[in-house]
Every structure is written in C-alpha cells, then in structure tokens.
Design a protein around this motif. Structure first.
Motif, PDB file in Angstrom:
ATOM      1  N   ASP A  80       0.850  -1.180   0.000  1.00  9.26           N
ATOM      2  CA  ASP A  80       0.000   0.000   0.000  1.00  9.26           C
ATOM      3  C   ASP A  80       0.893   1.240   0.000  1.00  9.26           C
ATOM      4  O   ASP A  80       1.530   1.553   1.004  1.00  9.26           O
ATOM      5  CB  ASP A  80      -0.893  -0.029   1.239  1.00  9.26           C
ATOM      6  CG  ASP A  80      -1.846   1.142   1.330  1.00  9.26           C
ATOM      7  OD1 ASP A  80      -1.783   2.054   0.475  1.00  9.26           O
ATOM      8  OD2 ASP A  80      -2.661   1.155   2.273  1.00  9.26           O
ATOM      9  N   CYS A  81       0.944   1.935  -1.120  1.00  7.75           N
ATOM     10  CA  CYS A  81       1.804   3.121  -1.257  1.00  7.75           C
ATOM     11  C   CYS A  81       1.496   4.183  -0.207  1.00  7.75           C
ATOM     12  O   CYS A  81       2.386   4.934   0.202  1.00  7.75           O
ATOM     13  CB  CYS A  81       1.654   3.729  -2.644  1.00  7.75           C
ATOM     14  SG  CYS A  81       2.282   2.681  -3.968  1.00  7.75           S
ATOM     15  N   LYS A  82       0.257   4.244   0.240  1.00 12.94           N
ATOM     16  CA  LYS A  82      -0.124   5.253   1.228  1.00 12.94           C
ATOM     17  C   LYS A  82       0.455   4.958   2.613  1.00 12.94           C
ATOM     18  O   LYS A  82       0.493   5.842   3.461  1.00 12.94           O
ATOM     19  CB  LYS A  82      -1.645   5.378   1.288  1.00 12.94           C
ATOM     20  CG  LYS A  82      -2.215   5.967   0.016  1.00 12.94           C
ATOM     21  CD  LYS A  82      -3.712   6.061   0.064  1.00 12.94           C
ATOM     22  CE  LYS A  82      -4.199   6.628  -1.262  1.00 12.94           C
ATOM     23  NZ  LYS A  82      -5.619   6.527  -1.411  1.00 12.94           N
ATOM     24  N   ARG A  83       0.907   3.731   2.827  1.00 16.37           N
ATOM     25  CA  ARG A  83       1.513   3.377   4.121  1.00 16.37           C
ATOM     26  C   ARG A  83       3.038   3.391   4.057  1.00 16.37           C
ATOM     27  O   ARG A  83       3.700   3.169   5.060  1.00 16.37           O
ATOM     28  CB  ARG A  83       1.022   1.990   4.557  1.00 16.37           C
ATOM     29  CG  ARG A  83      -0.458   1.980   4.883  1.00 16.37           C
ATOM     30  CD  ARG A  83      -0.935   0.596   5.272  1.00 16.37           C
ATOM     31  NE  ARG A  83      -0.245   0.104   6.453  1.00 16.37           N
ATOM     32  CZ  ARG A  83      -0.017  -1.189   6.690  1.00 16.37           C
ATOM     33  NH1 ARG A  83      -0.406  -2.107   5.824  1.00 16.37           N
ATOM     34  NH2 ARG A  83       0.610  -1.569   7.788  1.00 16.37           N
TER      35      ARG A  83
END
Length: 120
Positions: free
Chosen positions: A105-108
C-alpha cells in the motif's frame, strides 16, 4: 560532495514478499541504468527490539506483515532529481504494473531524501 540517499520503510504482507522481490529487482535495474549509484531492498528479519520503537511498530504492521527497509544512493540531491525524472519518464516503470494494484500500500510507505551526515 557528499552522497544523497532516498530511504523507504514499507509495510508488506508476508505472502507478497516474492512478488515484491520480483518488482524490486526490476526497479533496481531501472534505477541503476538511469544513474543511481546503489540500490538496496531489505526484508525484515530481526525486528524484535526492547526499549526503543521497532520497525514493525513504526510501520504499524499487522501480524501477517513484515517491513521492507530500502535505500537508493545518488551523487547528490540534484543528481537524485535528475535520475528520478528520467525514471518517471521510462515506459518500463508503467509496465511494472498498475500503481493502484501493487504488492504494498503506497499510502503506508514512508519515504524521505537524506543528506549524508557520516559515512565510514
């Protein structure tokens, strides 16, 4: 001139390690072809720590996840910016997959650029 480092900490599902490894091998080739001096992707192994924040705590991983610790070395920040611009224009990056359907997950993901303070 001191080198410049892009660093990453990425939570990764344990069942996605091999998929991530394949993606990272391709990425490493592309980064180095465009001028990165060194490219490292490391998977968490000895992550239990006492009296300090562990990488799993920092990355807020679940029991079925681990941590990827990565860095890329460049000649300077300016060199990093030039290399990354060429990488973002490289069609092979788009061929590596849909950015919304990656093994992580790029957002994490945590990311930052770092000036070298000490290198010995």
């Amino acid at each position: 001139m001191s080198q410049y480092v892009d660093g990453f900490v990425i939570p990764l599902a344990k069942d996605k390690i091999e998929e991530y490894r394949r993606l990272a091998e391709k990425a490493g080739q592309i980064w180095k072809e465009h001028g990165a001096l060194d490219y490292w992707e490391c998977i968490g192994d000895d992550l239990d720590t006492k009296d300090m924040v562990s990488f799993p705590q920092l990355a807020k991983v679940s029991p079925d996840e681990t941590v990827v610790f990565s860095w890329v070395v460049f000649e300077s920040r300016e060199h990093r910016d030039q290399v990354n611009a060429r990488i973002m224009a490289d069609p092979r990056l788009k061929e590596m997959g849909d950015p919304d359907n990656q093994p992580f997950d790029c957002k994490r993901m945590a990311y930052g650029g770092f000036r070298t303070l000490v290198h010995s």
